[in-house]
Design a protein around this motif. Structure first.
Motif, PDB file in Angstrom:
ATOM      1  N   GLN A 172       0.866  -1.186   0.000  1.00 58.50           N
ATOM      2  CA  GLN A 172       0.000   0.000   0.000  1.00 58.50           C
ATOM      3  C   GLN A 172       0.900   1.233   0.000  1.00 58.50           C
ATOM      4  N   SER A 174       0.344   3.635   2.042  1.00 59.56           N
ATOM      5  CA  SER A 174       0.217   4.210   3.395  1.00 59.56           C
ATOM      6  C   SER A 174       1.542   4.416   4.130  1.00 59.56           C
ATOM      7  N   GLN A 177       2.528   7.882   4.614  1.00 64.54           N
ATOM      8  CA  GLN A 177       2.000   8.698   5.734  1.00 64.54           C
ATOM      9  C   GLN A 177       3.084   8.851   6.793  1.00 64.54           C
ATOM     10  N   ARG A 198       0.476  -6.848  -4.474  1.00 65.80           N
ATOM     11  CA  ARG A 198      -0.294  -7.784  -3.651  1.00 65.80           C
ATOM     12  C   ARG A 198      -0.392  -9.110  -4.358  1.00 65.80           C
ATOM     13  N   GLN A 212      -1.693   3.244  -6.352  1.00 63.93           N
ATOM     14  CA  GLN A 212      -2.538   3.953  -5.402  1.00 63.93           C
ATOM     15  C   GLN A 212      -2.092   5.405  -5.326  1.00 63.93           C
ATOM     16  N   GLU A 214      -1.966   7.922  -2.221  1.00 63.05           N
ATOM     17  CA  GLU A 214      -2.195   8.161  -0.802  1.00 63.05           C
ATOM     18  C   GLU A 214      -2.417   9.653  -0.603  1.00 63.05           C
ATOM     19  N   PHE A 252      -9.554  -0.193   9.066  1.00 65.70           N
ATOM     20  CA  PHE A 252      -8.111  -0.241   8.791  1.00 65.70           C
ATOM     21  C   PHE A 252      -7.421  -0.049  10.135  1.00 65.70           C
ATOM     22  N   PHE A 254      -4.856   1.557  10.887  1.00 59.18           N
ATOM     23  CA  PHE A 254      -4.217   2.860  11.086  1.00 59.18           C
ATOM     24  C   PHE A 254      -5.185   4.041  11.036  1.00 59.18           C
ATOM     25  N   THR A 255      -6.486   3.765  10.861  1.00 55.71           N
ATOM     26  CA  THR A 255      -7.466   4.865  10.935  1.00 55.71           C
ATOM     27  C   THR A 255      -8.619   4.462  11.856  1.00 55.71           C
ATOM     28  N   GLY A 286     -10.081   3.684   0.321  1.00 50.68           N
ATOM     29  CA  GLY A 286     -10.255   3.504   1.751  1.00 50.68           C
ATOM     30  C   GLY A 286      -9.755   4.772   2.424  1.00 50.68           C
ATOM     31  N   ALA A 287     -10.349   5.101   3.572  1.00 52.60           N
ATOM     32  CA  ALA A 287      -9.962   6.352   4.224  1.00 52.60           C
ATOM     33  C   ALA A 287     -10.327   6.300   5.708  1.00 52.60           C
ATOM     34  N   GLY A 288     -10.009   7.374   6.389  1.00 48.62           N
ATOM     35  CA  GLY A 288     -10.395   7.451   7.797  1.00 48.62           C
ATOM     36  C   GLY A 288      -9.594   8.499   8.536  1.00 48.62           C
ATOM     37  N   ALA A 309      -6.612  10.442   6.326  1.00 51.57           N
ATOM     38  CA  ALA A 309      -5.834   9.904   5.212  1.00 51.57           C
ATOM     39  C   ALA A 309      -6.751   9.092   4.323  1.00 51.57           C
ATOM     40  N   PHE A 310      -6.321   8.954   3.086  1.00 54.66           N
ATOM     41  CA  PHE A 310      -7.064   8.051   2.186  1.00 54.66           C
ATOM     42  C   PHE A 310      -6.061   7.362   1.278  1.00 54.66           C
ATOM     43  N   GLY A 311      -6.457   6.244   0.702  1.00 52.96           N
ATOM     44  CA  GLY A 311      -5.642   5.581  -0.306  1.00 52.96           C
ATOM     45  C   GLY A 311      -6.565   5.180  -1.429  1.00 52.96           C
TER      46      GLY A 311
END
Ligand code: PHE
Length: 341
Positions: A172, A174, A177, A198, A212, A214, A252, A254-255, A286-288, A309-311
């Motif tokens: 990812q 991420s 970040q 992946r 992605q 980020e 996730f 981390f969020t 995905g985000a949070g 953050a989002f990816g």
């Protein structure tokens, strides 16, 4: 002797008139003026002359030498000039001839979409970061609140370069970040596009390598409303006003809270079709809100600062942007496909 000199001069001048190459010219120079040349041969006969005749003959011989030397030099310059002209003629370029037409490639649709995304975020004050695809597991997982043994590592705990599982292909973007938090002054507004890896099987919406983007904001008083507002604005700029999105709760490590964002299927307008697998919606990111543990691990006080953050999946966004039905088209690089954008 007088006749000999006159004859030699006439012959030499005549020969020089015909000479074509520098090496022929040298030959003539040696033949007439060289140590064993014709002029020397004539001069050798001077001894036979009377004392009265000698000065006049000597003077004549010198005059002939001067004339021949001058003629040799002149011929040399003539040959040089001719050689130059020949070369200029041979190398002449006719600039009026139409050039050969080459097929010129152009930007890949995914990179067109990425450039649009970058422009939108840069316009909102974000900085674009680049980061390593070969990443430390610490950055890919641990510092993102997913230490060794965390169930969320299962699906992506995959391409490693060493037996201790420390160096890997990032699963990812991420980790960017963490890299930003560790190196940049607050407040932070960044996006970080790039490849991720992946163990997915290839199908219409999956590939073991994909891209992605980020995104992350950290500042005082940042909320989930900012996240939703920013993403909705970006999606409308990208897909046109009125594009419908929805946010679903998700998880996730981390969020917290976490969500996923879907956009209404561009192919069927929400009715359900093969592109959206009958769902009517396509998941794009995905985000949070960044988990306090993540902030703390990177030396940021979660009591003072908050962030989101989002990816997002770049291929999926490009597919939506250009109404592309199958992800594989993006990677196959068939010119008949690429030419359409
Ligand atoms: N990294 C997550 C993924 O690959 C996406 C994500 C990024 C989620 C940032 C939340 C915040 O699915």
């Amino acid at each position: 002797m007088r006749e000999q000199l006159a004859k030699m001069k006439a012959e030499a001048l005549e020969a020089l008139g015909r000479v074509q190459t520098p090496s022929d010219l040298d030959t003539l120079r040696v033949q007439y003026l060289g140590k064993k040349g014709e002029l020397t041969a004539v001069l050798k006969q001077m001894g036979k002359l009377s004392a009265e005749e000698r000065p006049a003959m000597g003077q004549l011989a010198n005059e002939v030498r001067a004339v021949l030397e001058e003629a040799l030099d002149r011929t040399g310059r003539r040959l040089e000039q001719a050689a130059l002209e020949a070369r200029l003629k041979a190398e002449a370029v006719d600039v009026t001839i139409p050039g050969a037409v080459h097929d010129i490639g152009h930007k890949h649709p995914m990179y067109i979409a990425l450039d649009e995304i970058k422009d939108i975020f840069v316009g909102m004050g974000f900085t674009v970061l680049d980061g390593p695809e070969i990443e430390l597991a610490t950055y890919n997982f641990d510092k993102l609140n997913a230490e060794e043994g965390h169930p969320s590592r299962d699906w992506s705990d995959t391409f490693y370069f060493d037996t201790e599982s420390r160096v890997m292909l990032r699963s990812q973007t991420s980790p960017m970040q963490v890299r930003a938090m560790e190196t940049m002054p607050l407040p932070i507004r960044i996006i970080a596009p790039g490849r991720v890896y992946r163990k997915d099987e290839v199908d219409a919406t999956h590939s073991p390598m994909f891209h992605q983007v980020e995104g992350m904001v950290i500042d005082k008083g940042v909320t989930m409303a900012d996240l939703k507002g920013t993403l909705n604005t970006v999606i409308e700029k990208l897909y046109g006003e009125g594009t419908v999105t929805r946010f679903r709760p998700h998880h996730f490590p981390f969020t917290e809270p976490s969500c996923e964002m879907d956009i209404q299927c561009h192919k069927c307008g929400g009715k359900g079709c093969p592109t959206c697998k009958g769902e009517g919606w396509i998941e794009v990111l995905g985000a949070g809100m960044i988990h306090p543990n993540v902030l703390r691990m990177s030396g940021i006080d979660p009591e003072v600062y908050s962030g989101w953050a989002f990816g997002m999946g770049l291929e999926r966004l490009a597919m939506g942007r250009f109404k592309i039905a199958d992800l594989r088209l993006i990677f196959e690089n068939d010119v008949r496909f690429l030419e359409q954008f």
